[in-house]
Design a protein around this motif. Structure first.
Motif, PDB file in Angstrom:
ATOM      1  N   ARG A  74     -10.532  -0.822   6.017  1.00  0.00           N
ATOM      2  CA  ARG A  74     -10.011   0.040   5.008  1.00  0.00           C
ATOM      3  C   ARG A  74      -8.536   0.460   5.571  1.00  0.00           C
ATOM      4  O   ARG A  74      -7.394   0.289   4.763  1.00  0.00           O
ATOM      5  CB  ARG A  74     -10.618   0.997   4.621  1.00  0.00           C
ATOM      6  N   GLU A  83     -14.307   1.212   8.531  1.00  0.00           N
ATOM      7  CA  GLU A  83     -13.144   2.063   8.344  1.00  0.00           C
ATOM      8  C   GLU A  83     -11.910   1.416   8.597  1.00  0.00           C
ATOM      9  O   GLU A  83     -10.797   1.604   8.003  1.00  0.00           O
ATOM     10  CB  GLU A  83     -13.425   3.326   9.298  1.00  0.00           C
ATOM     11  N   TYR A 107       0.835  -1.393  -0.173  1.00  0.00           N
ATOM     12  CA  TYR A 107      -0.104   0.056  -0.095  1.00  0.00           C
ATOM     13  C   TYR A 107       0.945   1.199   0.060  1.00  0.00           C
ATOM     14  O   TYR A 107       2.007   1.091   0.380  1.00  0.00           O
ATOM     15  CB  TYR A 107      -0.907   0.078   1.223  1.00  0.00           C
ATOM     16  N   LYS A 150      -5.592  -2.570   5.602  1.00  0.00           N
ATOM     17  CA  LYS A 150      -5.304  -3.082   4.332  1.00  0.00           C
ATOM     18  C   LYS A 150      -4.748  -1.966   3.634  1.00  0.00           C
ATOM     19  O   LYS A 150      -3.686  -2.318   2.754  1.00  0.00           O
ATOM     20  CB  LYS A 150      -6.684  -3.727   3.691  1.00  0.00           C
ATOM     21  N   TRP A 151      -4.968  -0.700   3.394  1.00  0.00           N
ATOM     22  CA  TRP A 151      -4.547   0.225   2.429  1.00  0.00           C
ATOM     23  C   TRP A 151      -4.130   1.366   3.190  1.00  0.00           C
ATOM     24  O   TRP A 151      -3.575   2.343   2.263  1.00  0.00           O
ATOM     25  CB  TRP A 151      -5.802   0.545   1.539  1.00  0.00           C
ATOM     26  N   TRP A 181      -6.116   5.509   1.956  1.00  0.00           N
ATOM     27  CA  TRP A 181      -6.575   4.557   1.154  1.00  0.00           C
ATOM     28  C   TRP A 181      -7.394   5.402   0.136  1.00  0.00           C
ATOM     29  O   TRP A 181      -7.770   4.841  -0.925  1.00  0.00           O
ATOM     30  CB  TRP A 181      -7.790   3.709   2.076  1.00  0.00           C
ATOM     31  N   SER A 182      -7.796   6.677   0.405  1.00  0.00           N
ATOM     32  CA  SER A 182      -8.737   7.282  -0.890  1.00  0.00           C
ATOM     33  C   SER A 182      -7.909   8.271  -1.823  1.00  0.00           C
ATOM     34  O   SER A 182      -8.623   8.672  -2.726  1.00  0.00           O
ATOM     35  CB  SER A 182      -9.859   8.114  -0.074  1.00  0.00           C
ATOM     36  N   ASN A 205     -16.549   4.811   0.142  1.00  0.00           N
ATOM     37  CA  ASN A 205     -15.887   3.831   0.781  1.00  0.00           C
ATOM     38  C   ASN A 205     -15.172   2.874  -0.161  1.00  0.00           C
ATOM     39  O   ASN A 205     -15.052   1.677  -0.092  1.00  0.00           O
ATOM     40  CB  ASN A 205     -16.660   3.083   1.537  1.00  0.00           C
ATOM     41  N   GLU A 206     -14.596   3.407  -1.308  1.00  0.00           N
ATOM     42  CA  GLU A 206     -14.042   2.457  -2.617  1.00  0.00           C
ATOM     43  C   GLU A 206     -12.452   2.484  -2.196  1.00  0.00           C
ATOM     44  O   GLU A 206     -11.993   3.533  -2.171  1.00  0.00           O
ATOM     45  CB  GLU A 206     -14.521   3.111  -3.704  1.00  0.00           C
ATOM     46  N   CYS A 207     -12.138   1.124  -2.177  1.00  0.00           N
ATOM     47  CA  CYS A 207     -10.530   1.032  -1.964  1.00  0.00           C
ATOM     48  C   CYS A 207      -9.947   1.038  -3.276  1.00  0.00           C
ATOM     49  O   CYS A 207     -10.499   1.177  -4.140  1.00  0.00           O
ATOM     50  CB  CYS A 207     -10.560  -0.387  -1.170  1.00  0.00           C
ATOM     51  N   ASP A 218      -8.359  -0.858  -4.672  1.00  0.00           N
ATOM     52  CA  ASP A 218      -8.884  -1.972  -5.670  1.00  0.00           C
ATOM     53  C   ASP A 218     -10.220  -2.267  -6.163  1.00  0.00           C
ATOM     54  O   ASP A 218     -10.435  -3.182  -7.066  1.00  0.00           O
ATOM     55  CB  ASP A 218      -8.503  -3.305  -4.949  1.00  0.00           C
ATOM     56  N   TYR A 226      -5.154   4.532  -6.483  1.00  0.00           N
ATOM     57  CA  TYR A 226      -5.801   3.538  -7.000  1.00  0.00           C
ATOM     58  C   TYR A 226      -4.847   2.274  -7.287  1.00  0.00           C
ATOM     59  O   TYR A 226      -3.660   2.823  -7.896  1.00  0.00           O
ATOM     60  CB  TYR A 226      -6.809   3.761  -8.101  1.00  0.00           C
TER      61      TYR A 226
END
Length: 411
Positions: A238, A235, A167, A241-242, A246-247, A224-226, A228, A250
């Motif tokens: 997310r 929250e 990440y 993992k990212w 995260w936002s 809330n789009e990660c 991937d 991509y």
């Protein structure tokens, strides 16, 4: 790993952007080694990536590039462990180009390690020696190669966990935006690749991911789009993992390409020789995996202990999520997938070492409950504990089966 570096401030007008003219015979993977210079120059002039923050969809990586990246990142792990400390984080540059025939794909043809070693939480690439090295490397590439420096890679050698550590951190985002702002408008879209060397060693496959950063003014249309493309409402899931950013970036799909002649050679080697290496080595018994395995078991055990304390020591049969409950659910979930441990029952004991469906049937209600719970708690503490137990058990079972197969074949 967090990495900072300085983007180049000068552009060479004499840089050539051609390799070999594409011929009608070039197709498939072989086409990655050739291109039409006129089409590439036209693509660089249009710069469609400057108007669409999510223009690129994938990255094709050459065998040379992936080998150099993995060897460099693994050398950082070995060097840090030999010193008695943590694995060292490393960084390098990527050589390549956008592809005129598949314009939403970036091609990585080579990788160049940079002599920079990271601290525990970040790597600083503003050292004068490092800058001079990158300048010399850039000048050498301009004289000898037809591609451009079009990206950078770095490692995240953190302990093996449920999720990959590939990440972008806050500092990584700042570095990537610095490069994109300097290179994208000049027709050279810039890429970031993150390598998880410890997970690569544990899983015996390269664990890498490629990213591009969003401009600061960009607002994602989907909540809330990660990175991937998945939608994760929780929250904490997310963040774990990212990362905290995260936002702001991509993920691009990573593929590998190889020429037709190289594939023929690999086919011969695989048929005649490499099977010996496969049977002659067991990843489970390698030094790096043996050193890290107790830490991984301890991490999973700690998660189970926390759940056990939170539930008052409940079991699966009692509806709790205690230690016996977690192991029991992991066993039932494993058996439901057709890879049972052997004798484990509803009490949650993972006994035996059978590979394949267990001889002890799992009640459909328990198997269904385990499967549904895995879905509902995916990303939650219970789901992570179950997944951790299953992954560790699968690795040990697979390693034991391989050892037994060797014994039967060669004893």
């Amino acid at each position: 790993m967090s990495t900072t570096t300085n983007a180049p401030t000068e552009k060479s007008s004499a840089t050539t952007t051609t390799t070999t003219t594409t011929t009608p015979a070039a197709s498939g993977a072989d086409a990655r080694y050739t291109f039409d210079p006129t089409k590439l120059e036209e693509l660089r002039s249009r710069k469609p990536w400057t108007t669409n923050p999510r223009y690129f969809e994938g990255v094709d990586v050459s065998p040379s590039a992936i080998m150099k990246m993995m060897m460099h990142c693994h050398s950082g792990v070995e060097k840090g462990l030999k010193k008695g400390g943590n694995p060292i984080e490393v960084m390098g540059l990527l050589l390549g180009r956008p592809d005129p025939d598949t314009p939403k794909t970036l091609i990585v043809t080579d990788a160049f390690p940079i002599p920079i070693e990271g601290f525990e939480t970040r790597v600083v690439a503003d050292d004068l020696d490092a800058q001079n090295y990158m300048i010399s490397l850039g000048e050498s590439i301009e004289r000898t190669r037809k591609e451009k420096i079009m990206g950078w890679y770095h490692s995240h050698p953190f302990d093996v966990g449920t999720d990959s550590h590939c990440y972008l951190s806050q500092t990584d985002i700042n570095t990537q935006l610095l490069w994109q702002r300097g290179e994208d408008p000049c027709g050279n879209p810039f890429l970031a690749i993150v390598v998880d060397p410890l997970r690569s060693l544990a899983k015996n496959v390269p664990e890498i991911k490629a990213f591009r950063a969003y401009p600061p003014e960009y607002n994602r249309p989907v909540a809330n789009e990660c990175p991937d493309g998945s939608i994760v409402a929780e929250e904490q899931a997310r963040l774990e993992k990212w990362g905290s950013c995260w936002s702001r970036y991509y993920e691009l799909k990573v593929n590998y390409y190889m020429s037709g002649s190289a594939r023929n050679v690999m086919g011969i080697l695989t048929q005649n020789f490499l099977w010996m290496r496969t049977l002659g080595s067991t990843p489970m018994l390698e030094a790096e995996n043996r050193q890290r395995y107790p830490d991984r078991v301890g991490a999973v055990a700690e998660k189970v202990k926390v759940l056990d304390m939170a539930s008052g020591g409940g079991s699966l049969s009692g509806g709790g999520v205690g230690a016996s409950g977690v192991v029991g659910r992991a066993s039932a979930h494993h058996q439901a997938r057709g890879m049972g441990y052997g004798g484990g029952g509803g009490g949650g004991a993972a006994a035996g070492a059978g590979w394949g469906p267990s001889s002890t049937p799992v009640p459909s209600g328990i198997a269904s409950e385990a499967g549904e719970e895995g879905k509902e708690d995916d990303g939650g503490e219970l789901g992570k504990a179950i997944q951790g137990v299953v992954e560790l058990a699968e690795e040990r079972i697979h390693g034991n089966v391989v050892q037994l197969a060797k014994k039967d074949l060669f004893s």
